[in-house]
Design a protein around this motif. Structure first.
Motif, PDB file in Angstrom:
ATOM      1  N   GLN A  77       0.838  -1.202   0.000  1.00 35.92           N
ATOM      2  CA  GLN A  77       0.000   0.000   0.000  1.00 35.92           C
ATOM      3  C   GLN A  77       0.870   1.249   0.000  1.00 35.92           C
ATOM      4  OE1 GLN A  77      -3.435   0.155  -0.075  1.00 35.92           O
ATOM      5  NE2 GLN A  77      -3.361  -2.056  -0.386  1.00 35.92           N
ATOM      6  N   GLU A  78       0.392   2.286  -0.692  1.00 31.82           N
ATOM      7  CA  GLU A  78       1.116   3.557  -0.730  1.00 31.82           C
ATOM      8  C   GLU A  78       1.310   4.117   0.682  1.00 31.82           C
ATOM      9  OE1 GLU A  78       0.609   8.047  -2.604  1.00 31.82           O
ATOM     10  OE2 GLU A  78      -0.743   6.453  -3.253  1.00 31.82           O
ATOM     11  N   SER A  79       0.288   4.008   1.514  1.00 31.96           N
ATOM     12  CA  SER A  79       0.394   4.510   2.892  1.00 31.96           C
ATOM     13  C   SER A  79       1.448   3.734   3.681  1.00 31.96           C
ATOM     14  CB  SER A  79      -0.961   4.440   3.595  1.00 31.96           C
ATOM     15  OG  SER A  79      -1.425   3.105   3.639  1.00 31.96           O
ATOM     16  N   TYR A  80       1.604   2.442   3.371  1.00 30.48           N
ATOM     17  CA  TYR A  80       2.616   1.618   4.031  1.00 30.48           C
ATOM     18  C   TYR A  80       4.012   2.083   3.621  1.00 30.48           C
ATOM     19  CZ  TYR A  80       5.014  -2.583   5.727  1.00 30.48           C
ATOM     20  OH  TYR A  80       5.852  -3.455   6.380  1.00 30.48           O
ATOM     21  N   ILE A  81       4.183   2.374   2.329  1.00 26.17           N
ATOM     22  CA  ILE A  81       5.478   2.885   1.849  1.00 26.17           C
ATOM     23  C   ILE A  81       5.820   4.180   2.588  1.00 26.17           C
ATOM     24  CG2 ILE A  81       6.739   3.827  -0.151  1.00 26.17           C
ATOM     25  CD1 ILE A  81       6.303   0.805  -0.382  1.00 26.17           C
ATOM     26  N   GLY A  82       4.835   5.066   2.692  1.00 24.66           N
ATOM     27  CA  GLY A  82       5.060   6.331   3.403  1.00 24.66           C
ATOM     28  C   GLY A  82       5.447   6.120   4.855  1.00 24.66           C
ATOM     29  N   SER A  83       4.790   5.190   5.513  1.00 20.04           N
ATOM     30  CA  SER A  83       5.108   4.950   6.924  1.00 20.04           C
ATOM     31  C   SER A  83       6.479   4.296   7.088  1.00 20.04           C
ATOM     32  CB  SER A  83       4.006   4.112   7.592  1.00 20.04           C
ATOM     33  OG  SER A  83       3.924   2.822   7.030  1.00 20.04           O
ATOM     34  N   ILE A  84       6.898   3.498   6.109  1.00 26.10           N
ATOM     35  CA  ILE A  84       8.264   2.941   6.133  1.00 26.10           C
ATOM     36  C   ILE A  84       9.261   4.084   6.019  1.00 26.10           C
ATOM     37  CG2 ILE A  84       9.972   1.593   4.836  1.00 26.10           C
ATOM     38  CD1 ILE A  84       7.636  -0.262   3.988  1.00 26.10           C
ATOM     39  N   GLU A  85       9.035   4.968   5.042  1.00 21.33           N
ATOM     40  CA  GLU A  85       9.969   6.070   4.811  1.00 21.33           C
ATOM     41  C   GLU A  85      10.079   7.002   6.018  1.00 21.33           C
ATOM     42  OE1 GLU A  85       9.059   8.074   1.159  1.00 21.33           O
ATOM     43  OE2 GLU A  85       9.659   6.358  -0.071  1.00 21.33           O
ATOM     44  N   ARG A  86       9.005   7.144   6.762  1.00 17.55           N
ATOM     45  CA  ARG A  86       9.027   8.004   7.955  1.00 17.55           C
ATOM     46  C   ARG A  86       9.555   7.273   9.187  1.00 17.55           C
ATOM     47  NH1 ARG A  86       4.166   9.136   5.521  1.00 17.55           N
ATOM     48  NH2 ARG A  86       3.001   7.836   6.999  1.00 17.55           N
ATOM     49  N   GLY A  87       9.854   5.979   9.044  1.00 16.32           N
ATOM     50  CA  GLY A  87      10.367   5.198  10.158  1.00 16.32           C
ATOM     51  C   GLY A  87       9.300   4.840  11.166  1.00 16.32           C
ATOM     52  N   GLU A  88       8.040   4.840  10.747  1.00 19.30           N
ATOM     53  CA  GLU A  88       6.928   4.559  11.652  1.00 19.30           C
ATOM     54  C   GLU A  88       6.556   3.081  11.690  1.00 19.30           C
ATOM     55  OE1 GLU A  88       4.775   8.873  10.833  1.00 19.30           O
ATOM     56  OE2 GLU A  88       3.895   7.060   9.988  1.00 19.30           O
ATOM     57  N   ARG A  89       7.022   2.309  10.741  1.00 19.99           N
ATOM     58  CA  ARG A  89       6.643   0.899  10.642  1.00 19.99           C
ATOM     59  C   ARG A  89       7.831   0.006  10.929  1.00 19.99           C
ATOM     60  NH1 ARG A  89       1.422  -0.980   8.793  1.00 19.99           N
ATOM     61  NH2 ARG A  89       0.314   0.938   8.403  1.00 19.99           N
ATOM     62  N   ASN A  90       7.565  -1.080  11.617  1.00 17.33           N
ATOM     63  CA  ASN A  90       8.562  -2.120  11.810  1.00 17.33           C
ATOM     64  C   ASN A  90       8.445  -3.053  10.607  1.00 17.33           C
ATOM     65  OD1 ASN A  90      10.417  -3.899  12.780  1.00 17.33           O
ATOM     66  ND2 ASN A  90       9.173  -4.634  14.476  1.00 17.33           N
ATOM     67  N   ILE A  91       9.143  -2.721   9.555  1.00 15.59           N
ATOM     68  CA  ILE A  91       9.026  -3.423   8.275  1.00 15.59           C
ATOM     69  C   ILE A  91       9.462  -4.875   8.424  1.00 15.59           C
ATOM     70  CG2 ILE A  91      11.292  -2.576   7.549  1.00 15.59           C
ATOM     71  CD1 ILE A  91      10.229  -2.529   4.669  1.00 15.59           C
ATOM     72  N   SER A  92       8.666  -5.774   7.871  1.00 21.18           N
ATOM     73  CA  SER A  92       9.016  -7.196   7.920  1.00 21.18           C
ATOM     74  C   SER A  92      10.109  -7.484   6.893  1.00 21.18           C
ATOM     75  CB  SER A  92       7.793  -8.062   7.619  1.00 21.18           C
ATOM     76  OG  SER A  92       7.453  -7.975   6.242  1.00 21.18           O
ATOM     77  N   LEU A  93      10.771  -8.597   7.044  1.00 22.37           N
ATOM     78  CA  LEU A  93      11.802  -8.980   6.088  1.00 22.37           C
ATOM     79  C   LEU A  93      11.213  -9.215   4.702  1.00 22.37           C
ATOM     80  CD1 LEU A  93      14.024 -11.363   8.236  1.00 22.37           C
ATOM     81  CD2 LEU A  93      14.485  -9.006   7.563  1.00 22.37           C
ATOM     82  N   LEU A  94      10.012  -9.772   4.638  1.00 28.48           N
ATOM     83  CA  LEU A  94       9.375  -9.993   3.339  1.00 28.48           C
ATOM     84  C   LEU A  94       9.059  -8.662   2.656  1.00 28.48           C
ATOM     85  CD1 LEU A  94       6.995 -12.986   4.131  1.00 28.48           C
ATOM     86  CD2 LEU A  94       9.122 -13.021   2.823  1.00 28.48           C
ATOM     87  N   SER A  95       8.588  -7.689   3.430  1.00 26.74           N
ATOM     88  CA  SER A  95       8.310  -6.373   2.852  1.00 26.74           C
ATOM     89  C   SER A  95       9.602  -5.675   2.447  1.00 26.74           C
ATOM     90  CB  SER A  95       7.527  -5.503   3.835  1.00 26.74           C
ATOM     91  OG  SER A  95       6.244  -6.042   4.050  1.00 26.74           O
ATOM     92  N   LEU A  96      10.657  -5.844   3.251  1.00 24.08           N
ATOM     93  CA  LEU A  96      11.958  -5.271   2.902  1.00 24.08           C
ATOM     94  C   LEU A  96      12.441  -5.843   1.575  1.00 24.08           C
ATOM     95  CD1 LEU A  96      14.341  -3.479   4.101  1.00 24.08           C
ATOM     96  CD2 LEU A  96      15.380  -5.658   4.662  1.00 24.08           C
ATOM     97  N   GLU A  97      12.248  -7.140   1.384  1.00 21.70           N
ATOM     98  CA  GLU A  97      12.637  -7.774   0.125  1.00 21.70           C
ATOM     99  C   GLU A  97      11.814  -7.209  -1.034  1.00 21.70           C
ATOM    100  OE1 GLU A  97      13.331 -12.252  -1.548  1.00 21.70           O
ATOM    101  OE2 GLU A  97      11.473 -11.887  -0.446  1.00 21.70           O
ATOM    102  N   LYS A  98      10.510  -7.036  -0.852  1.00 25.92           N
ATOM    103  CA  LYS A  98       9.659  -6.475  -1.900  1.00 25.92           C
ATOM    104  C   LYS A  98      10.097  -5.061  -2.271  1.00 25.92           C
ATOM    105  CE  LYS A  98       5.474  -9.071  -0.789  1.00 25.92           C
ATOM    106  NZ  LYS A  98       4.080  -8.990  -0.328  1.00 25.92           N
ATOM    107  N   VAL A  99      10.414  -4.254  -1.271  1.00 25.30           N
ATOM    108  CA  VAL A  99      10.860  -2.881  -1.531  1.00 25.30           C
ATOM    109  C   VAL A  99      12.194  -2.894  -2.270  1.00 25.30           C
ATOM    110  CG1 VAL A  99      11.619  -0.717  -0.445  1.00 25.30           C
ATOM    111  CG2 VAL A  99       9.550  -1.884   0.388  1.00 25.30           C
ATOM    112  N   ALA A 100      13.103  -3.752  -1.846  1.00 22.49           N
ATOM    113  CA  ALA A 100      14.411  -3.851  -2.510  1.00 22.49           C
ATOM    114  C   ALA A 100      14.233  -4.237  -3.979  1.00 22.49           C
ATOM    115  CB  ALA A 100      15.306  -4.853  -1.787  1.00 22.49           C
TER     116      ALA A 100
END
Length: 120
Positions: free
Chosen positions: A33-56
């Motif tokens: 989700q776009e809102s999830y990307i934004g919260s990752i960028e702001r350091g608000e989310r404890n990103i999972s390893l699977l999501s980190l892989e997807k972003v990479a």
């Protein structure tokens, strides 16, 4: 908010902007989700390893690039090193004659790219 999450998020934001992507475009590439990307960028989310892989994958970098904490300026060096390794892998099974041909081609291409014709 932890400094770790802020650093990862800052790296995501930097790489996304370097590629000229919006958060929406990165979300489409990753299936997140776009809102999830934004919260990752702001350091608000404890990103999972699977999501980190997807972003990479969405950014075309290795996950370790997103975990680089030497400062954002060193990201270019890491990306360059990864590119050099990829080129080395592509060339590793070539014979000498093929490597000489590729080297000559790259030399000519480099001259062309540096010429005024290409830049205008």
């Amino acid at each position: 908010m932890s400094d770790f999450l802020k650093s990862v998020g800052g790296n995501v934001r930097l790489l996304r902007k370097k590629q000229g992507l919006t958060q929406e475009e990165l979300a489409e590439r990753t299936g997140l989700q776009e809102s999830y990307i934004g919260s990752i960028e702001r350091g608000e989310r404890n990103i999972s390893l699977l999501s980190l892989e997807k972003v990479a994958i969405g950014l075309g970098v290795s996950p370790k690039t997103l975990l680089n904490f030497r400062g954002v300026d060193s990201l270019d060096t890491i990306e360059q090193n990864e590119l050099v390794k990829a080129i080395d892998t592509l060339l590793s099974d070539k014979e000498s004659s093929e490597l000489k041909f590729i080297l000559n081609f790259l030399h000519d291409l480099s001259i062309f790219v540096d010429s005024k014709e290409f830049k205008s």
